[in-house]
Design a protein around this motif. Structure first.
Motif, PDB file in Angstrom:
ATOM      1  N   LYS A  14       0.838  -1.217   0.000  1.00  0.00           N
ATOM      2  CA  LYS A  14       0.000   0.000   0.000  1.00  0.00           C
ATOM      3  C   LYS A  14       0.867   1.259   0.000  1.00  0.00           C
ATOM      4  O   LYS A  14       0.521   2.268  -0.613  1.00  0.00           O
ATOM      5  N   LYS A  15       2.016   1.176   0.694  1.00  0.00           N
ATOM      6  CA  LYS A  15       2.913   2.339   0.687  1.00  0.00           C
ATOM      7  C   LYS A  15       3.471   2.574  -0.711  1.00  0.00           C
ATOM      8  O   LYS A  15       3.643   3.715  -1.132  1.00  0.00           O
ATOM      9  N   VAL A  16       3.749   1.468  -1.429  1.00  0.00           N
ATOM     10  CA  VAL A  16       4.241   1.599  -2.809  1.00  0.00           C
ATOM     11  C   VAL A  16       3.156   2.269  -3.660  1.00  0.00           C
ATOM     12  O   VAL A  16       3.419   3.200  -4.430  1.00  0.00           O
ATOM     13  N   ILE A  17       1.886   1.815  -3.483  1.00  0.00           N
ATOM     14  CA  ILE A  17       0.780   2.409  -4.274  1.00  0.00           C
ATOM     15  C   ILE A  17       0.653   3.898  -3.939  1.00  0.00           C
ATOM     16  O   ILE A  17       0.532   4.742  -4.830  1.00  0.00           O
ATOM     17  N   MET A  18       0.718   4.216  -2.639  1.00  0.00           N
ATOM     18  CA  MET A  18       0.550   5.626  -2.241  1.00  0.00           C
ATOM     19  C   MET A  18       1.682   6.474  -2.830  1.00  0.00           C
ATOM     20  O   MET A  18       1.444   7.553  -3.377  1.00  0.00           O
ATOM     21  N   GLY A  19       2.922   5.961  -2.741  1.00  0.00           N
ATOM     22  CA  GLY A  19       4.076   6.717  -3.247  1.00  0.00           C
ATOM     23  C   GLY A  19       4.004   6.878  -4.762  1.00  0.00           C
ATOM     24  O   GLY A  19       4.196   7.976  -5.291  1.00  0.00           O
ATOM     25  N   ALA A  20       3.696   5.776  -5.479  1.00  0.00           N
ATOM     26  CA  ALA A  20       3.689   5.834  -6.946  1.00  0.00           C
ATOM     27  C   ALA A  20       2.566   6.745  -7.445  1.00  0.00           C
ATOM     28  O   ALA A  20       2.774   7.580  -8.334  1.00  0.00           O
ATOM     29  N   GLY A  72      -8.157   7.821  -6.861  1.00  0.00           N
ATOM     30  CA  GLY A  72      -8.873   6.811  -6.079  1.00  0.00           C
ATOM     31  C   GLY A  72      -7.897   5.901  -5.333  1.00  0.00           C
ATOM     32  O   GLY A  72      -8.046   5.652  -4.137  1.00  0.00           O
ATOM     33  N   LEU A  73      -6.862   5.426  -6.045  1.00  0.00           N
ATOM     34  CA  LEU A  73      -5.876   4.529  -5.413  1.00  0.00           C
ATOM     35  C   LEU A  73      -5.091   5.254  -4.318  1.00  0.00           C
ATOM     36  O   LEU A  73      -4.774   4.683  -3.276  1.00  0.00           O
ATOM     37  N   HIS A  74      -4.787   6.539  -4.587  1.00  0.00           N
ATOM     38  CA  HIS A  74      -4.022   7.332  -3.602  1.00  0.00           C
ATOM     39  C   HIS A  74      -4.835   7.480  -2.312  1.00  0.00           C
ATOM     40  O   HIS A  74      -4.327   7.243  -1.217  1.00  0.00           O
ATOM     41  N   ALA A  78      -4.151   5.651   1.364  1.00  0.00           N
ATOM     42  CA  ALA A  78      -3.968   6.518   2.542  1.00  0.00           C
ATOM     43  C   ALA A  78      -4.945   6.127   3.656  1.00  0.00           C
ATOM     44  O   ALA A  78      -4.564   5.988   4.818  1.00  0.00           O
ATOM     45  N   VAL A  79      -6.226   5.913   3.270  1.00  0.00           N
ATOM     46  CA  VAL A  79      -7.252   5.602   4.271  1.00  0.00           C
ATOM     47  C   VAL A  79      -6.979   4.240   4.919  1.00  0.00           C
ATOM     48  O   VAL A  79      -7.010   4.106   6.148  1.00  0.00           O
ATOM     49  N   THR A  80      -6.658   3.229   4.104  1.00  0.00           N
ATOM     50  CA  THR A  80      -6.467   1.885   4.688  1.00  0.00           C
ATOM     51  C   THR A  80      -5.173   1.820   5.500  1.00  0.00           C
ATOM     52  O   THR A  80      -5.141   1.179   6.556  1.00  0.00           O
ATOM     53  N   LEU A  81      -4.120   2.511   5.041  1.00  0.00           N
ATOM     54  CA  LEU A  81      -2.875   2.506   5.833  1.00  0.00           C
ATOM     55  C   LEU A  81      -3.091   3.200   7.174  1.00  0.00           C
ATOM     56  O   LEU A  81      -2.610   2.752   8.212  1.00  0.00           O
TER      57      LEU A  81
END
Ligand code: HEM
Length: 240
Positions: A14-20, A72-74, A78-81
């Protein structure tokens, strides 16, 4: 775990998704700024740019849907992390509520993110959908709403007059103020977000960490200056 499962279910994924996704949104913000700075060139230039964006409807919708998916992914990551972090440590550590504590930083990113989301909704209603209810044009303005601001001659004839729309929009003090506040919060969000991303990438301490953090702050400052100068120049009647 399969790679996709790892990406969407583990906190590192999830951190990778948030960063990317954050990095892609950062690029969008820079590209959009470069397009908008054409307000300082002869007015045909920004109108030609607006025309180009609207001329290829298929491409425009691909970009819009792509952006929506990225946002949406960002937000989802963020919300789930955030929820995952809270359930992992329900008790706030001593000092974590202080000005630089982890919970303060994530709450802060969350709050600025919410204001940015509200700004983007307003911004889309304002300039993309040209909703009369949000433009705050005075009753004596030459146009009743932005849809009446259309190019009357030349190659962009019949298309929206982006130059006149921005000039009309930013002559309203409340609108200009809201843009300045939102852009300020966006730049704080970008600066903190990129620092958090470097941390997740493992750049923890040392000279490179300090350089990257300083670079993020300088870039966010430049983006703020670049965006803020547009409503300010119009409001001060430097662009007419
Ligand atoms: C001074 C600041 C800004 C100005 C002058 C500005 C100007 C504009 C204009 C004129 C459009 C409409 C283009 C058209 O449909 O003809 C637009 C669309 C848009 N802007 Fe901005 N913008 C600013 C800041 C921002 C910021 C900070 C963001 C993101 C956080 C943003 C995100 C968008 C998006 C997502 C669209 C919709 C693009 C589409 O049509 O799909 N803008 N902007």
């Amino acid at each position: 775990m399969k790679p996709l499962q790892l990406l969407f279910q583990s906190s590192i994924g999830k951190k990778v998704i948030m960063g990317a996704t954050g990095a892609l949104l950062f690029l969008f913000v820079i590209g959009h700024l470069v397009g908008n700075l054409q307000i300082f060139l002869p007015k045909e230039r920004i109108n030609a740019y607006g025309h180009l964006l609207h001329a290829n409807v298929g491409l425009l919708w691909c970009v819009r849907l792509g952006l929506l998916a990225i946002v949406g992914l960002h937000v989802w990551s963020a919300v789930t992390l955030n929820a995952q972090n809270k359930s992992a440590r329900p008790e706030v550590y001593a000092g974590a509520q202080g000005p630089y504590g982890a919970s303060w930083a994530s709450r802060y990113m969350f709050m600025t993110g919410l204001v940015i989301a509200a700004f983007v909704v307003y911004h889309l209603l304002h300039f993309t959908l040209q909703a009369p209810a949000v433009n705050l044009l005075p009753a004596n303005h030459e146009a009743k709403d932005f849809t009446q601001l259309v190019v009357t001659s030349g190659p962009q004839q019949g298309y929206r007059d982006v130059h006149r729309m921005l000039v009309a929009g930013f002559q309203q003090p409340l609108v200009t103020l809201f843009y300045l506040v939102a852009i300020g919060l966006l730049c704080i969000h970008l600066s903190h977000g990129s620092q958090a991303m470097f941390q997740s990438l493992g750049v923890q301490e040392g000279v490179w960490r300090r350089r990257l953090d300083a670079g993020s702050k300088v870039l966010a400052g430049l983006i703020f200056a670049g965006y803020a100068i547009i409503p300010l120049a119009v409001f001060l009647r430097l662009v007419q």
